[in-house]
Design a protein around this motif. Structure first.
Motif, PDB file in Angstrom:
ATOM      1  N   MET A 101      69.949  23.461  44.918  1.00  0.00           N
ATOM      2  CA  MET A 101      71.156  24.418  44.631  1.00  0.00           C
ATOM      3  C   MET A 101      70.535  25.894  44.651  1.00  0.00           C
ATOM      4  SD  MET A 101      74.460  24.283  44.372  1.00  0.00           S
ATOM      5  CE  MET A 101      75.803  25.021  43.639  1.00  0.00           C
ATOM      6  N   ALA A 102      69.456  26.135  43.936  1.00  0.00           N
ATOM      7  CA  ALA A 102      69.060  27.272  43.454  1.00  0.00           C
ATOM      8  C   ALA A 102      68.578  28.064  44.889  1.00  0.00           C
ATOM      9  CB  ALA A 102      68.006  27.325  42.441  1.00  0.00           C
ATOM     10  N   THR A 103      67.929  27.266  45.690  1.00  0.00           N
ATOM     11  CA  THR A 103      67.239  27.849  46.946  1.00  0.00           C
ATOM     12  C   THR A 103      68.110  27.989  47.903  1.00  0.00           C
ATOM     13  OG1 THR A 103      64.955  26.604  46.135  1.00  0.00           O
ATOM     14  CG2 THR A 103      65.528  27.410  48.669  1.00  0.00           C
ATOM     15  N   GLN A 104      69.005  27.133  48.399  1.00  0.00           N
ATOM     16  CA  GLN A 104      69.854  26.905  49.396  1.00  0.00           C
ATOM     17  C   GLN A 104      71.165  27.541  49.107  1.00  0.00           C
ATOM     18  OE1 GLN A 104      67.288  25.743  51.790  1.00  0.00           O
ATOM     19  NE2 GLN A 104      69.262  25.355  52.682  1.00  0.00           N
ATOM     20  N   TRP A 105      71.792  27.696  47.978  1.00  0.00           N
ATOM     21  CA  TRP A 105      73.220  28.212  47.661  1.00  0.00           C
ATOM     22  C   TRP A 105      73.244  29.576  46.991  1.00  0.00           C
ATOM     23  CZ3 TRP A 105      76.698  29.195  44.358  1.00  0.00           C
ATOM     24  CH2 TRP A 105      78.222  29.789  44.690  1.00  0.00           C
ATOM     25  N   LEU A 106      72.479  29.590  45.562  1.00  0.00           N
ATOM     26  CA  LEU A 106      72.805  30.442  44.951  1.00  0.00           C
ATOM     27  C   LEU A 106      71.786  31.760  45.118  1.00  0.00           C
ATOM     28  CD1 LEU A 106      73.525  31.562  42.180  1.00  0.00           C
ATOM     29  CD2 LEU A 106      71.863  30.277  40.886  1.00  0.00           C
ATOM     30  N   MET A 107      70.508  31.655  45.480  1.00  0.00           N
ATOM     31  CA  MET A 107      69.862  32.779  46.023  1.00  0.00           C
ATOM     32  C   MET A 107      70.256  33.567  47.009  1.00  0.00           C
ATOM     33  SD  MET A 107      67.011  32.997  43.976  1.00  0.00           S
ATOM     34  CE  MET A 107      66.184  34.296  44.911  1.00  0.00           C
ATOM     35  N   PRO A 108      70.988  33.225  48.101  1.00  0.00           N
ATOM     36  CA  PRO A 108      71.384  33.993  49.149  1.00  0.00           C
ATOM     37  C   PRO A 108      72.721  34.840  48.564  1.00  0.00           C
ATOM     38  CG  PRO A 108      70.979  31.715  50.106  1.00  0.00           C
ATOM     39  CD  PRO A 108      71.022  31.791  48.458  1.00  0.00           C
ATOM     40  N   ARG A 109      73.449  34.398  47.575  1.00  0.00           N
ATOM     41  CA  ARG A 109      74.415  34.936  46.854  1.00  0.00           C
ATOM     42  C   ARG A 109      74.281  35.837  45.760  1.00  0.00           C
ATOM     43  NH1 ARG A 109      76.353  30.389  48.865  1.00  0.00           N
ATOM     44  NH2 ARG A 109      78.651  30.422  49.843  1.00  0.00           N
ATOM     45  N   LEU A 110      73.085  35.993  45.338  1.00  0.00           N
ATOM     46  CA  LEU A 110      72.812  36.696  44.192  1.00  0.00           C
ATOM     47  C   LEU A 110      73.138  38.258  44.347  1.00  0.00           C
ATOM     48  CD1 LEU A 110      69.333  35.381  42.584  1.00  0.00           C
ATOM     49  CD2 LEU A 110      71.755  35.082  41.893  1.00  0.00           C
TER      50      LEU A 110
END
Length: 296
Positions: A101-110
């Motif tokens: 979830m961190a790698t695929q979804w959250l990081m691109p939205r930071l």
């Protein structure tokens, strides 16, 4: 304990860690003789020598080693507490997150998160262990699967769609679900929905995956992008790869996908008043298109 000066314990800890009264003094901003005096005072109060002194060298003895274990842990907790209280008066969010979830979804939205909330600082740690919030290391966690600790605020992060994903080139060779019998099926070992469940949902007998196996979804998705086979993954986690055409869902609209709630935002109730926690929770919920959370 009332007779033990904190300054003497601090001098002992620094000298033990650095191995030198001089280095400890430089770290604490006092003279080496002041460090030596503070340590000597601690030894007198405790009635036990803590160092073996050899000319200018010092070395912990058995008593000193035993004391250091507890003193180091205490100072670590104190430093963490001071940092926590000071930081949380501002906009610091200490977030733990499931790795995929961190790698695929959250990081691109930071970047979007920071743009929407100037001044917000996120310290992100990814791991499979569920933080228990016992030592106040994290404000919140995005965990995979229901949390195992009671007494937390738990916000389900909506349903995810689990469907076969592969490259467009491989999809051209998959005319029907039966074609999956001969395909290389990438298995995610730690996923709650695996190939057996998907085949069962589509009325097909159990199939043994003949392909690579990974223990994280982000690796399974990367393997599918590299053409190693068909991954059974969440379209939420693979949304970038689907959007740029690196992956496609070959049976979308032609098969029964599995939907389930996979991720949860959790945090202790004492964290509810914190501005950074509330802002992040509201932003996350809105980003996922979920109903607003009712704070109580």
């Amino acid at each position: 304990m009332r007779r033990l000066p904190l300054s003497s314990l601090q001098a002992f800890e620094a000298a033990s860690r650095t191995g030198s009264f001089r280095a400890a003094g430089e770290e604490l901003g006092i003279s080496p003789s002041a460090i030596s005096h503070a340590v000597r005072k601690l030894e007198l109060l405790m009635g036990s020598a803590l160092f073996d002194r050899q000319s200018r060298a010092i070395r912990l003895n058995g008593a000193g080693e035993a004391l250091l274990v507890h003193v180091s842990a205490a100072f670590d907790q104190m430093r963490q507490g001071v940092e926590t209280v000071g930081a949380r008066s501002g906009n610091l969010l200490r977030l733990h997150c499931a790795p995929s979830m961190a790698t695929q979804w959250l990081m691109p939205r930071l970047r979007d998160l920071f743009a929407a909330q100037p001044g917000l600082e996120v310290r992100l740690a990814a791991g499979i262990d569920y933080p228990r919030f016992e030592h106040d290391e994290f404000d919140a966690d995005i965990c995979y699967g229901p949390p195992r600790q009671e007494g937390l605020v738990v916000i389900p992060l909506g349903e995810e769609t689990i469907t076969p994903l592969c490259t467009p080139e491989l999809a051209d060779r998959l005319r029907s679900i039966d074609d999956l019998r001969a395909a290389k099926l990438i298995e995610s070992d730690n996923k709650r929905v695996r190939w057996a469940a998907w085949f069962e949902a589509n009325g097909i007998g159990s199939q043994t995956p003949r392909g690579s196996r990974f223990d994280r979804s982000f690796m399974a998705i990367a393997a599918a992008v590299d053409g190693l086979g068909v991954a059974l993954e969440s379209t939420r986690l693979a949304e970038r790869e689907l959007a740029n055409g690196m992956l496609v869902a070959p049976f979308s609209g032609h098969a029964q996908d599995v939907r389930y709630v996979g991720h949860f935002l959790v945090f202790p109730r004492v964290a509810m008043p914190r501005r950074a926690v509330r802002y992040f929770a509201n932003w996350l919920i809105a980003e996922l298109g979920l109903p607003p959370h009712k704070w109580s």
